[in-house]
Write a protein that holds these residues in place. Structure first.
Motif, PDB file in Angstrom:
ATOM      1  N   TRP A 297      -4.919  -3.660  52.026  1.00 57.27           N
ATOM      2  CA  TRP A 297      -3.984  -4.683  52.514  1.00 57.27           C
ATOM      3  C   TRP A 297      -2.619  -4.591  51.849  1.00 57.27           C
ATOM      4  N   ASP A 298      -2.571  -3.979  50.665  1.00 59.33           N
ATOM      5  CA  ASP A 298      -1.243  -3.758  50.060  1.00 59.33           C
ATOM      6  C   ASP A 298      -0.419  -2.865  50.968  1.00 59.33           C
ATOM      7  N   GLU A 299      -1.078  -1.806  51.430  1.00 63.12           N
ATOM      8  CA  GLU A 299      -0.384  -0.884  52.337  1.00 63.12           C
ATOM      9  C   GLU A 299       0.030  -1.615  53.613  1.00 63.12           C
ATOM     10  N   PHE A 300      -0.901  -2.425  54.133  1.00 61.49           N
ATOM     11  CA  PHE A 300      -0.619  -3.157  55.376  1.00 61.49           C
ATOM     12  C   PHE A 300       0.613  -4.059  55.217  1.00 61.49           C
ATOM     13  N   PHE A 301       0.662  -4.772  54.106  1.00 62.19           N
ATOM     14  CA  PHE A 301       1.788  -5.708  53.942  1.00 62.19           C
ATOM     15  C   PHE A 301       3.078  -4.978  53.559  1.00 62.19           C
ATOM     16  N   THR A 302       2.946  -3.801  52.940  1.00 57.50           N
ATOM     17  CA  THR A 302       4.141  -2.983  52.697  1.00 57.50           C
ATOM     18  C   THR A 302       4.717  -2.519  54.036  1.00 57.50           C
ATOM     19  N   ILE A 303       3.808  -2.124  54.907  1.00 52.65           N
ATOM     20  CA  ILE A 303       4.224  -1.715  56.254  1.00 52.65           C
ATOM     21  C   ILE A 303       4.848  -2.883  56.999  1.00 52.65           C
ATOM     22  N   ALA A 304       4.242  -4.049  56.851  1.00 50.40           N
ATOM     23  CA  ALA A 304       4.759  -5.238  57.542  1.00 50.40           C
ATOM     24  C   ALA A 304       6.198  -5.537  57.106  1.00 50.40           C
TER      25      ALA A 304
END
Lengths: 313, 290
Positions: free
Chosen positions: A262-269
């Motif tokens: 989810w870190d990656e997901f929110f970085t992408i977001a």
């Protein structure tokens, strides 16, 4: 109309530009549709190189048509977003080029090989279809209306992606292995397509209350897994061990959220992953390169207002 | 030439006749395939969403036409991989106009290129309407119907672009670059075979005559837009074929190509080679059944 009245009346295709809607509704709808439109454009970016890479003439034609369809969807959706009176298309396209515009997580990753194409054209498009089908019931009528055409065309895209997947999975051993490897790389991203479980989503409550959305992330993810796990298996793909997915007795699925990054997901977001910089940078560069044409057109249009030739679009 | 006798079907042609038909078809098919391959580079990169959609349409039309012409070559035995995916880069016969790369953002190039190309395309299709070879004749009408708006699209854009100084400068720059290459559209693949194509009535206009009609169309039009066409005197010097003329070194028709073609070829055959394919998937109906 005040927010309470909007919530009370909220239903499929209830509101149109004739209605005097509160800014909060118009902003929420703009954000949602702009995100959707941006995703069409950025998805097309990712797929464009595969028009060239396609290994048959018919596939090349189909890929070119698909990319063209996505641009057409973007055009349609920006129009639906514009009709809310918050932003015009130019502003939204500028925001996309300068990195403010947000778009789907899956389109922040590079796609390097033909074996990856069904990951977008079958799975991501299939996931998008699920969501889009429910948006035909959106309370913003122009959005729901756009979904009629988008869903119709997406149906062909999913078939195109499915045919490529079938071809790869019935091809040489090496093709099968490479496709499986691509699937393992993309699978977690595809599951994240539906976002975090409901309690982590910040925008859902209001959009659901005013009828912009009709299904929760969890419901959509479940519907997708229900349909696509069997399909993947049918074509001989093995579902990766992580993220762990448990099937409940009632046929629904539970994804072990901690198995996803989810870190990656929110970085992408935040448009801040390496792929985000890469994709947005490309978009920005190519748009700047044709800025001179848009300037030249502005001049032409103001001089010949009202008699702009139709065919020159 | 209009009175030339009708040729037999693909299975009954003499060797000389078949060679003439194949040469003519490769000129047509390769041009359409390669020009479309280049146009698709503008997808998702055109100045506006609308122009993006329009050029994508044109690219798909040309690819569809390439498909029709390659399909006629298949009458003689080769399959799609033989004709496209496995044919060596050095055996292609498209005009080098079609293979040149675009500079990023140089929208004047695809617009002018498509204008130069589509005028030539109209002329050469017209010269096939009464072809002595029925298989070609039967497909011309369908293609002509789809070409109509290509030229109109290019002309409307040219008029817009040449309406201001910056646009005119850009179009002139593209013209200086592309005009010599555009003339290769009319270059012979092989003198003797081209003469045979004419004698057999496969087309009803010679390359030299088509080139003249093309120049008579494009030169006044471009000059009318305020562009300068230095090579306006070309027809006469051109009559001596391609010796000592201001044509590029690579004509394409004679299988000589620019280095950019090798790069393009490597790119579009990459997946086919990478996956070690030996077949090309067809998903559309056979053109004879459409």
């Amino acid at each position: 109309m005040d927010i309470e009245e909007v919530k009370q009346r909220a239903g499929p295709r209830e509101f149109s530009p004739k209605d005097d809607l509160p800014e909060k509704y118009r902003k929420a709808a703009t954000r949602m549709i702009q995100f959707h439109a941006n995703s069409e454009i950025m998805g097309a970016y990712l797929e464009r190189p595969f028009i060239r890479e396609a290994p048959s003439l018919d596939r090349k034609l189909a890929f070119s048509a698909k990319v063209q369809d996505e641009i057409g969807h973007g055009q349609l959706l920006y129009r639906a977003a514009e009709s809310l009176g918050i932003k015009d298309r130019e502003q939204m396209l500028d925001e996309l080029a300068n990195g403010e515009g947000k778009f789907l997580n899956c389109f922040h990753y590079p796609m390097d090989s033909w074996v990856e194409t069904p990951m977008i054209a079958f799975f991501v498009d299939g996931a998008a279809m699920r969501r889009q089908a429910t948006l035909k019931q959106s309370s913003w009528e122009p959005y729901a209306h756009a979904m009629d055409k988008v869903c119709f065309e997406e149906g062909f895209h999913v078939k195109h992606g499915e045919a490529i997947l079938y071809e790869l999975m019935t091809g040489s051993k090496s093709e099968q292995e490479r496709t499986q490897a691509a699937f393992e790389k993309w699978w977690p991203r595809i599951i994240q397509f539906f976002g975090p479980t409901d309690d982590k989503s910040t925008h859902h409550d209001f959009s659901a209350d005013v009828g912009l959305k009709t299904m929760t992330n969890d419901e959509l993810r479940n519907a997708f897994l229900n349909a696509y796990i069997p399909k993947a298996e049918k074509y001989g793909l093995e579902i990766p061990d992580t993220p762990r997915i448990r099937e409940n007795d009632d046929g629904t699925y539970e994804v072990e959220e901690d198995d996803l990054d989810w870190d990656e997901f929110f970085t992408i977001a935040k448009n801040d992953a390496p792929g985000s910089h890469e994709q947005i940078g490309k978009r920005n560069r190519t748009q700047e390169a044709v800025e001179w044409v848009r300037n030249s057109m502005d001049g032409w249009e103001s001089k010949s207002a009202g008699k702009t030739p139709q065919a020159a679009d | 030439m209009a009175s030339a006798e009708q040729l037999a079907g693909p299975d009954e042609l003499s060797e000389e006749e078949q060679e003439a038909v194949e040469t003519l078809l490769f000129r047509l098919a390769d041009d359409e395939f390669v020009v479309a391959e280049r146009y698709t580079e503008w997808q998702v990169r055109a100045p506006t969403l609308e122009s993006d959609l329009a050029l994508a349409n044109i690219a798909q039309d040309e690819l569809g036409h390439a498909r029709l012409w390659y399909d006629l070559l298949q009458d003689f035995g080769p399959d799609e991989p033989d004709l496209i995916w496995e044919r060596p880069a050095g055996e292609w016969r498209h005009s080098t106009l079609t293979e040149l790369p675009f500079d990023e953002g140089d929208w004047a190039d695809p617009i002018l290129r498509s204008y130069l190309y589509d005028v030539a395309e109209e002329i050469r299709l017209e010269a096939l309407v009464d072809s002595s070879y029925a298989r070609i004749r039967d497909r011309v009408g369908k293609i002509q119907g789809e070409e109509d708006y290509h030229r109109e699209h290019a002309e409307n854009w040219l008029e817009r672009l040449t309406d201001d100084d910056e646009g005119t400068r850009r179009v002139q720059q593209a013209l200086d670059k592309l005009l010599p290459y555009a003339l290769t559209i009319f270059a012979p693949a092989d003198e003797e075979i081209e003469a045979r194509i004419d004698e057999l009535g496969l087309r009803t206009m010679s390359l030299a005559d088509m080139r003249e009609e093309w120049l008579d169309t494009v030169v006044p039009y471009l000059e009318g837009l305020g562009l300068s066409v230095d090579e306006a005197e070309l027809p006469e010097q051109y009559d001596t074929h391609h010796e000592g003329l201001e044509l590029p070194d690579e004509l394409g028709r004679d299988q000589s190509h620019t280095d950019d073609w090798d790069d393009l070829y490597d790119e579009f055959t990459n997946t086919y080679r990478d996956l070690d394919r030996s077949e090309a998937t067809r998903i559309m109906k056979d053109p004879d059944e459409e």
